[in-house]
Design a protein around this motif. Structure first.
Motif, PDB file in Angstrom:
ATOM      1  N   GLN A   1       0.638   1.031 -11.521  1.00  0.00           N
ATOM      2  CA  GLN A   1      -0.602   0.665 -10.822  1.00  0.00           C
ATOM      3  C   GLN A   1      -0.310   0.065  -9.454  1.00  0.00           C
ATOM      4  O   GLN A   1      -1.030   0.321  -8.494  1.00  0.00           O
ATOM      5  CB  GLN A   1      -1.439  -0.292 -11.664  1.00  0.00           C
ATOM      6  N   LEU A   2       0.747  -0.728  -9.343  1.00  0.00           N
ATOM      7  CA  LEU A   2       1.129  -1.252  -8.033  1.00  0.00           C
ATOM      8  C   LEU A   2       1.549  -0.111  -7.111  1.00  0.00           C
ATOM      9  O   LEU A   2       1.208  -0.117  -5.927  1.00  0.00           O
ATOM     10  CB  LEU A   2       2.269  -2.265  -8.154  1.00  0.00           C
ATOM     11  N   ASP A   3       2.267   0.863  -7.648  1.00  0.00           N
ATOM     12  CA  ASP A   3       2.650   2.027  -6.840  1.00  0.00           C
ATOM     13  C   ASP A   3       1.411   2.748  -6.314  1.00  0.00           C
ATOM     14  O   ASP A   3       1.369   3.151  -5.151  1.00  0.00           O
ATOM     15  CB  ASP A   3       3.501   3.001  -7.657  1.00  0.00           C
ATOM     16  N   LEU A   4       0.394   2.909  -7.172  1.00  0.00           N
ATOM     17  CA  LEU A   4      -0.850   3.564  -6.741  1.00  0.00           C
ATOM     18  C   LEU A   4      -1.560   2.755  -5.660  1.00  0.00           C
ATOM     19  O   LEU A   4      -2.093   3.317  -4.696  1.00  0.00           O
ATOM     20  CB  LEU A   4      -1.787   3.778  -7.930  1.00  0.00           C
ATOM     21  N   LEU A   5      -1.579   1.436  -5.809  1.00  0.00           N
ATOM     22  CA  LEU A   5      -2.216   0.575  -4.817  1.00  0.00           C
ATOM     23  C   LEU A   5      -1.499   0.687  -3.472  1.00  0.00           C
ATOM     24  O   LEU A   5      -2.138   0.819  -2.422  1.00  0.00           O
ATOM     25  CB  LEU A   5      -2.224  -0.879  -5.307  1.00  0.00           C
TER      26      LEU A   5
ATOM     27  N   LEU B   1      -2.382   4.027  -1.969  1.00  0.00           N
ATOM     28  CA  LEU B   1      -3.748   4.014  -1.434  1.00  0.00           C
ATOM     29  C   LEU B   1      -3.767   3.381  -0.047  1.00  0.00           C
ATOM     30  O   LEU B   1      -4.330   3.940   0.893  1.00  0.00           O
ATOM     31  CB  LEU B   1      -4.684   3.252  -2.372  1.00  0.00           C
ATOM     32  N   TYR B   2      -3.154   2.225   0.090  1.00  0.00           N
ATOM     33  CA  TYR B   2      -3.228   1.483   1.338  1.00  0.00           C
ATOM     34  C   TYR B   2      -2.263   1.985   2.412  1.00  0.00           C
ATOM     35  O   TYR B   2      -2.575   1.916   3.595  1.00  0.00           O
ATOM     36  CB  TYR B   2      -3.011  -0.009   1.095  1.00  0.00           C
ATOM     37  N   LEU B   3      -1.106   2.495   2.024  1.00  0.00           N
ATOM     38  CA  LEU B   3      -0.124   2.910   3.021  1.00  0.00           C
ATOM     39  C   LEU B   3      -0.152   4.407   3.320  1.00  0.00           C
ATOM     40  O   LEU B   3       0.110   4.817   4.445  1.00  0.00           O
ATOM     41  CB  LEU B   3       1.282   2.480   2.614  1.00  0.00           C
ATOM     42  N   ASP B   4      -0.468   5.234   2.325  1.00  0.00           N
ATOM     43  CA  ASP B   4      -0.489   6.686   2.563  1.00  0.00           C
ATOM     44  C   ASP B   4      -1.856   7.197   2.981  1.00  0.00           C
ATOM     45  O   ASP B   4      -1.966   8.253   3.579  1.00  0.00           O
ATOM     46  CB  ASP B   4      -0.045   7.440   1.304  1.00  0.00           C
TER      47      ASP B   4
ATOM     48  N   THR C   1     -10.777   0.831   3.350  1.00  0.00           N
ATOM     49  CA  THR C   1      -9.706   0.007   2.783  1.00  0.00           C
ATOM     50  C   THR C   1      -9.095  -0.803   3.921  1.00  0.00           C
ATOM     51  O   THR C   1      -8.808  -0.273   4.994  1.00  0.00           O
ATOM     52  CB  THR C   1      -8.607   0.855   2.112  1.00  0.00           C
ATOM     53  N   GLY C   2      -8.941  -2.072   3.680  1.00  0.00           N
ATOM     54  CA  GLY C   2      -8.344  -2.937   4.685  1.00  0.00           C
ATOM     55  C   GLY C   2      -7.064  -3.543   4.150  1.00  0.00           C
ATOM     56  O   GLY C   2      -7.022  -4.014   3.013  1.00  0.00           O
ATOM     57  N   LEU C   3      -6.033  -3.479   4.941  1.00  0.00           N
ATOM     58  CA  LEU C   3      -4.775  -4.112   4.577  1.00  0.00           C
ATOM     59  C   LEU C   3      -4.301  -4.900   5.786  1.00  0.00           C
ATOM     60  O   LEU C   3      -4.052  -4.341   6.856  1.00  0.00           O
ATOM     61  CB  LEU C   3      -3.721  -3.083   4.174  1.00  0.00           C
ATOM     62  N   PHE C   4      -4.233  -6.207   5.605  1.00  0.00           N
ATOM     63  CA  PHE C   4      -3.771  -7.104   6.652  1.00  0.00           C
ATOM     64  C   PHE C   4      -2.443  -7.681   6.202  1.00  0.00           C
ATOM     65  O   PHE C   4      -2.331  -8.179   5.082  1.00  0.00           O
ATOM     66  CB  PHE C   4      -4.799  -8.211   6.897  1.00  0.00           C
ATOM     67  N   MET C   5      -1.442  -7.599   7.073  1.00  0.00           N
ATOM     68  CA  MET C   5      -0.111  -8.082   6.721  1.00  0.00           C
ATOM     69  C   MET C   5       0.367  -9.040   7.800  1.00  0.00           C
ATOM     70  O   MET C   5       0.150  -8.806   8.990  1.00  0.00           O
ATOM     71  CB  MET C   5       0.853  -6.906   6.570  1.00  0.00           C
TER      72      MET C   5
END
Length: 122
Positions: A48-52, A55-58, A64-68
Motif C-alpha cells: 500500500q505504501l508503494d501504491l501511495l 500515485l504521488y510520484l508517478d 493530489t498534493g505532495l509537499f516535501m
C-alpha cells in the motif's frame, strides 16, 4: 546535524518527482505510520505504501498534493500528502492523508510551512 534552513517543494510534475528519493519517501511514510497513535496496532503495509508513492510520484495531478521539506543537504525532513475531491455540498474538499516531520525538525516551523502550503493549494 539539524540545519535551520529548509526548502519546501510541491511535487506537481513528473520532473519534480524525479528529484525525490523513493527510498527516503518510503522510509518517511513508514516512520509516520509507526509513530502514529495506531502504530502499535497497525503493521506497515509495504504494497500500500508503494501504491501511495506511485500515485504521488508517478501520477502527480491537480487533485493530489505532495509537499516535501528538505534540509540544506537535500535530505528529506518532512512530507505532507493530501487529496482534493468534489463534494456534494461544497465545490471541493481537501484532506491531508499523511503529515510527518522528522523528530529533530519538529520545533523548526517546517510543519507549519507545510500546512500553510497545503491551505494555499486547497
Amino acid at each position: 546535524m539539524k540545519q535551520e534552513t529548509t526548502v519546501l517543494k510541491q511535487i506537481k510534475t513528473k520532473e519534480d518527482a524525479a528529484t525525490v528519493s523513493r527510498d527516503a519517501a518510503y522510509k518517511m511514510m513508514e516512520d509516520a505510520i509507526k509513530e502514529s497513535p495506531w502504530g502499535s496496532k497497525a503493521e506497515v503495509n509495504g504494497p500500500q505504501l508503494d501504491l501511495l508513492i506511485k500515485l504521488y510520484l508517478d501520477h502527480p495531478s491537480d487533485d493530489t498534493g505532495l509537499f516535501m521539506a528538505f534540509d540544506d543537504f537535500g535530505l528529506l525532513i518532512g512530507l505532507l500528502a493530501c487529496v482534493k475531491s468534489d463534494h456534494l455540498v461544497v465545490t471541493s474538499v481537501a484532506s491531508e492523508l499523511m503529515w510527518y516531520v522528522s523528530p529533530e525538525y519538529r520545533t523548526s516551523g517546517v510543519g507549519i510551512e507545510m500546512i500553510k502550503a497545503f491551505e494555499k493549494w486547497a
